[in-house]
Design a protein around this motif. Structure first.
Motif, PDB file in Angstrom:
ATOM      1  N   UNK A 167       0.843  -1.195   0.000  1.00 57.38           N
ATOM      2  CA  UNK A 167       0.000   0.000   0.000  1.00 57.38           C
ATOM      3  C   UNK A 167       0.880   1.247   0.000  1.00 57.38           C
ATOM      4  N   UNK A 168       1.930   1.211   0.784  1.00 58.83           N
ATOM      5  CA  UNK A 168       2.864   2.341   0.837  1.00 58.83           C
ATOM      6  C   UNK A 168       3.468   2.596  -0.543  1.00 58.83           C
ATOM      7  N   UNK A 205       0.379   7.979   9.670  1.00 61.19           N
ATOM      8  CA  UNK A 205      -0.818   8.376  10.411  1.00 61.19           C
ATOM      9  C   UNK A 205      -1.999   7.479  10.068  1.00 61.19           C
ATOM     10  N   UNK A 206      -2.167   7.182   8.789  1.00 56.09           N
ATOM     11  CA  UNK A 206      -3.312   6.367   8.376  1.00 56.09           C
ATOM     12  C   UNK A 206      -3.189   4.928   8.874  1.00 56.09           C
ATOM     13  N   UNK A 207      -1.989   4.413   8.971  1.00 61.29           N
ATOM     14  CA  UNK A 207      -1.787   3.076   9.535  1.00 61.29           C
ATOM     15  C   UNK A 207      -2.216   3.086  10.995  1.00 61.29           C
ATOM     16  N   UNK A 208      -1.808   4.117  11.725  1.00 63.04           N
ATOM     17  CA  UNK A 208      -2.195   4.221  13.140  1.00 63.04           C
ATOM     18  C   UNK A 208      -3.706   4.329  13.286  1.00 63.04           C
ATOM     19  N   UNK A 209      -4.333   5.161  12.471  1.00 60.99           N
ATOM     20  CA  UNK A 209      -5.788   5.307  12.538  1.00 60.99           C
ATOM     21  C   UNK A 209      -6.478   4.011  12.131  1.00 60.99           C
ATOM     22  N   UNK A 210      -5.976   3.368  11.078  1.00 63.64           N
ATOM     23  CA  UNK A 210      -6.590   2.124  10.598  1.00 63.64           C
ATOM     24  C   UNK A 210      -6.481   1.004  11.622  1.00 63.64           C
ATOM     25  N   UNK A 243      -7.352   1.328   4.909  1.00 67.91           N
ATOM     26  CA  UNK A 243      -6.394   2.152   4.175  1.00 67.91           C
ATOM     27  C   UNK A 243      -6.851   2.387   2.738  1.00 67.91           C
ATOM     28  N   UNK A 244      -7.322   1.331   2.085  1.00 68.68           N
ATOM     29  CA  UNK A 244      -7.793   1.474   0.703  1.00 68.68           C
ATOM     30  C   UNK A 244      -8.977   2.432   0.635  1.00 68.68           C
ATOM     31  N   UNK A 245      -9.901   2.292   1.572  1.00 73.01           N
ATOM     32  CA  UNK A 245     -11.071   3.165   1.587  1.00 73.01           C
ATOM     33  C   UNK A 245     -10.662   4.616   1.813  1.00 73.01           C
TER      34      UNK A 245
END
Length: 188
Positions: free
Chosen positions: A28-29, A45-50, A61-63
């Motif tokens: 994904x990165x 940040x998105x990994x942490x939120x996900x 992450x995809x969404x």
């Protein structure tokens, strides 16, 4: 066109994401960076939120990426693309499950993939830890290093004292509290 890029970018992630979500993070990165959708900091940040929100990390992450790049339809396409390969593979496996897993070659492939998946997940964790502690500007982020050390100590100490693993939910909650204390104004 952004819709095709989102669909085929996340279809590629879905096709090669062995080992589940944590194994997919490097893919994904790579996709997000190659198309310029997110930078390293936003991905972290998105990994942490996900990880902190309900649902599979890869789908979250995809969404998010789809939504941030092309709105609702982008989110739908990216999510569909990342899920589609697994869905089709599961359908295929279910159709031939009994004979497939009795084959010694298939069993050997599955056994051979397990160490690879563990290595990918470990490399991702080490990479995220190092980049988190180094900070985005190259200067060390001592608060991130301290939070990482505290979480590791709590996890190891709990295992030593109780003889069992600490619930991931409790680790997430503890990391949220430590993050609020360190970055939310509690600790300068």
């Amino acid at each position: 066109m952004i819709y095709w890029d989102l669909f085929f970018g996340f279809l590629r992630v879905g096709c090669f994401a062995f080992g589940g979500a944590y194994g997919a993070i490097p893919l994904i990165r790579e996709v997000a960076l190659s198309y310029g959708w997110l930078d390293d900091e936003a991905i972290s940040y998105m990994i942490a939120v996900s990880e902190s929100t309900p649902g599979p990390i890869m789908i979250n992450l995809a969404t998010y990426v789809g939504s941030s790049q092309a709105g609702l339809w982008g989110a739908v396409l990216a999510t569909l693309a990342v899920v589609l390969p697994s869905f089709l593979i599961i359908l295929l496996v279910m159709a031939v499950l009994k004979t497939l897993f009795q084959n010694s070659r298939i069993q050997a492939v599955v056994r051979g993939l397990k160490p690879c998946v563990v290595g990918i997940i470990l490399a991702t964790g080490v990479s995220m830890t190092v980049s988190s502690c180094l900070g985005q500007e190259g200067s060390p982020d001592l608060r991130a290093c301290l939070i990482t050390a505290v979480l590791a100590a709590v996890m190891i100490g709990f295992r030593q004292l109780r003889g069992s693993r600490l619930s991931p939910i409790l680790l997430i909650l503890l990391s949220a509290v430590l993050g609020l204390a360190a970055y939310g104004g509690g600790i300068p």
